[in-house]
Scaffold this motif. Structure first.
Motif, PDB file in Angstrom:
ATOM      1  N   SER A 171       0.853  -1.179   0.000  1.00 29.41           N
ATOM      2  CA  SER A 171       0.000   0.000   0.000  1.00 29.41           C
ATOM      3  C   SER A 171       0.888   1.228   0.000  1.00 29.41           C
ATOM      4  O   SER A 171       2.105   1.143   0.249  1.00 29.41           O
ATOM      5  N   LEU A 172       0.296   2.374  -0.246  1.00 34.87           N
ATOM      6  CA  LEU A 172       1.085   3.603  -0.227  1.00 34.87           C
ATOM      7  C   LEU A 172       1.642   3.906   1.159  1.00 34.87           C
ATOM      8  O   LEU A 172       2.817   4.280   1.278  1.00 34.87           O
ATOM      9  N   ALA A 177      -0.955   2.891  -5.758  1.00 37.73           N
ATOM     10  CA  ALA A 177      -1.770   4.106  -5.634  1.00 37.73           C
ATOM     11  C   ALA A 177      -1.918   4.759  -6.998  1.00 37.73           C
ATOM     12  O   ALA A 177      -1.104   4.549  -7.910  1.00 37.73           O
ATOM     13  N   SER A 186      -2.338   8.607  -8.890  1.00 39.18           N
ATOM     14  CA  SER A 186      -2.202  10.046  -8.656  1.00 39.18           C
ATOM     15  C   SER A 186      -3.462  10.793  -9.062  1.00 39.18           C
ATOM     16  O   SER A 186      -3.593  11.988  -8.799  1.00 39.18           O
ATOM     17  N   VAL A 235      -7.333  -0.227  -6.568  1.00 42.32           N
ATOM     18  CA  VAL A 235      -6.205   0.653  -6.281  1.00 42.32           C
ATOM     19  C   VAL A 235      -6.758   2.043  -5.986  1.00 42.32           C
ATOM     20  O   VAL A 235      -7.403   2.659  -6.838  1.00 42.32           O
ATOM     21  N   PRO A 279      -6.726   6.164  -4.908  1.00 41.52           N
ATOM     22  CA  PRO A 279      -5.904   7.362  -5.138  1.00 41.52           C
ATOM     23  C   PRO A 279      -4.983   7.640  -3.957  1.00 41.52           C
ATOM     24  O   PRO A 279      -5.303   7.300  -2.808  1.00 41.52           O
ATOM     25  N   ALA A 280      -3.858   8.267  -4.233  1.00 42.05           N
ATOM     26  CA  ALA A 280      -2.941   8.657  -3.164  1.00 42.05           C
ATOM     27  C   ALA A 280      -3.625   9.594  -2.175  1.00 42.05           C
ATOM     28  O   ALA A 280      -3.360   9.542  -0.965  1.00 42.05           O
ATOM     29  N   GLN A 314      -5.137   7.893   0.575  1.00 40.73           N
ATOM     30  CA  GLN A 314      -4.222   7.090   1.389  1.00 40.73           C
ATOM     31  C   GLN A 314      -3.269   7.981   2.191  1.00 40.73           C
ATOM     32  O   GLN A 314      -2.144   7.602   2.484  1.00 40.73           O
TER      33      GLN A 314
END
Length: 343
Positions: free
Chosen positions: A148-149, A232, A234, A245, A247-248, A251
């Protein structure tokens, strides 16, 4: 490594910085091009190598455009100097039949990263039609113990000397997205630019680098095969093309937002009648179910289906031009604030 040598990049860039471009490249043959356009073979230059997302977009679109335009269409790759080589060739062409398959980097970011460029993308080029958008995904080798991020951020903070990241080129969204993440999360990770996505992905697979932000179309096969892991996006919103997945920004990294697109550009001096014909043809191609299906299979999200009439094509161009100007205004201060430099 399979990067373009630094000396070669500097020589190419030096030539581009010294040679004035833009309106001076508009010749008689282009000025004479009008409603009969096209009257000869159309070239679409791609500022990226074969197999990259702009290359895939250009080739899929060219196949769909040929029947309607009634002339051969060839796609030629001109990777290098962050996309400036391809832009320069398009602006120097005087045949009225040389186009660009552009993307974010050389259109809205490069002039802020390299302010000595002797052309202005949003002035010397005119947007014709946005063709596709692309999920921009952070990937790492599946062998790494990060899923994960937040785990990625923790791992880099713990041992920053062990981490390098690839990009598909200086000034690309691949480059700028990771710089946003570095700034937002307070990370130290070394940037290694490559000349396009294929070499960057190969370096990631071979362990030369440990992370990469890139278009989903460049890595979907490797993720599906279990060789890479997507951590992640962007993009500000999730993508149906990359299920599972997040988005950043969802997260813990809210400032990491950068969207990708590909689109057709023409020199600013191309007559309005030719631009209208081209714009209508691109929009008509994008309305074809077969093209849309092929684009999605390749990891590309086709633009929404507009009506390919003259008024709609003109409205599309105006709206997209405004979006490009806003995007350029966004990246200028970001690049300055973060102190991003070519590597």
């Amino acid at each position: 490594m399979s990067r373009t040598p630094g000396v070669g990049r500097r020589r190419l860039l030096g030539a581009l910085l010294m040679a004035p471009l833009g309106a001076a490249g508009v010749g008689n043959s282009r000025a004479q091009t009008g409603a009969a356009w096209p009257t000869q073979t159309v070239r679409i230059l791609v500022p990226a190598p074969p197999g990259s997302s702009p290359d895939l977009t250009a080739r899929l679109l060219a196949n769909a455009l040929r029947p309607g335009l009634g002339q051969p269409i060839i796609v030629e790759n001109r990777a290098g100097a962050g996309g400036a080589i391809a832009v320069a060739e398009v602006l120097r062409a005087t045949d009225g039949h040389t186009l660009l398959m552009g993307f974010n980097g050389p259109i809205t970011a490069l002039q802020h990263l390299r302010p000595g460029l002797q052309y202005q993308p949003l002035k010397d080029l005119q947007p014709v039609a946005r063709v596709s958008s692309l999920p921009n995904v952070l990937v790492v080798p599946a062998s790494l113990n990060v899923r994960s991020l937040p785990e990625f951020v923790a791992a880099v903070r713990k041992a920053p000397a062990r981490w390098n990241y690839a990009s598909v080129g200086n000034g690309s969204m691949s480059h700028l997205s990771m710089e946003l993440l570095k700034a937002d999360a307070g990370l130290y990770i070394v940037h290694i630019p490559f000349n396009g996505a294929p070499t960057a992905v190969q370096a990631l697979l071979q362990g030369e680098v440990q992370a990469l932000f890139t278009a989903w179309s460049n890595v979907q096969a490797q993720v599906a095969a279990g060789r890479l892991r997507a951590l992640a996006l962007s993009d500000p919103q999730p993508s149906e093309l990359v299920p599972g997945v997040a988005p950043a920004s969802a997260q813990g990294q809210p400032r990491v937002q950068a969207s990708l697109w590909n689109g057709v550009f023409a020199p600013a001096g191309l007559p309005a009648a030719a631009t209208d014909r081209l714009g209508r043809s691109v929009l008509a191609a994008l309305a074809q179910p077969e093209l849309r299906q092929r684009m999605r299979a390749a990891g590309l999200e086709p633009e929404p289906e507009p009506r390919p009439v003259a008024s709609e094509a003109a409205a599309h161009r105006r709206a997209w031009a405004a979006e490009l100007a806003a995007e350029s205004r966004l990246w200028g201060p970001v690049i300055a604030r973060l102190g991003i430099k070519p590597d």
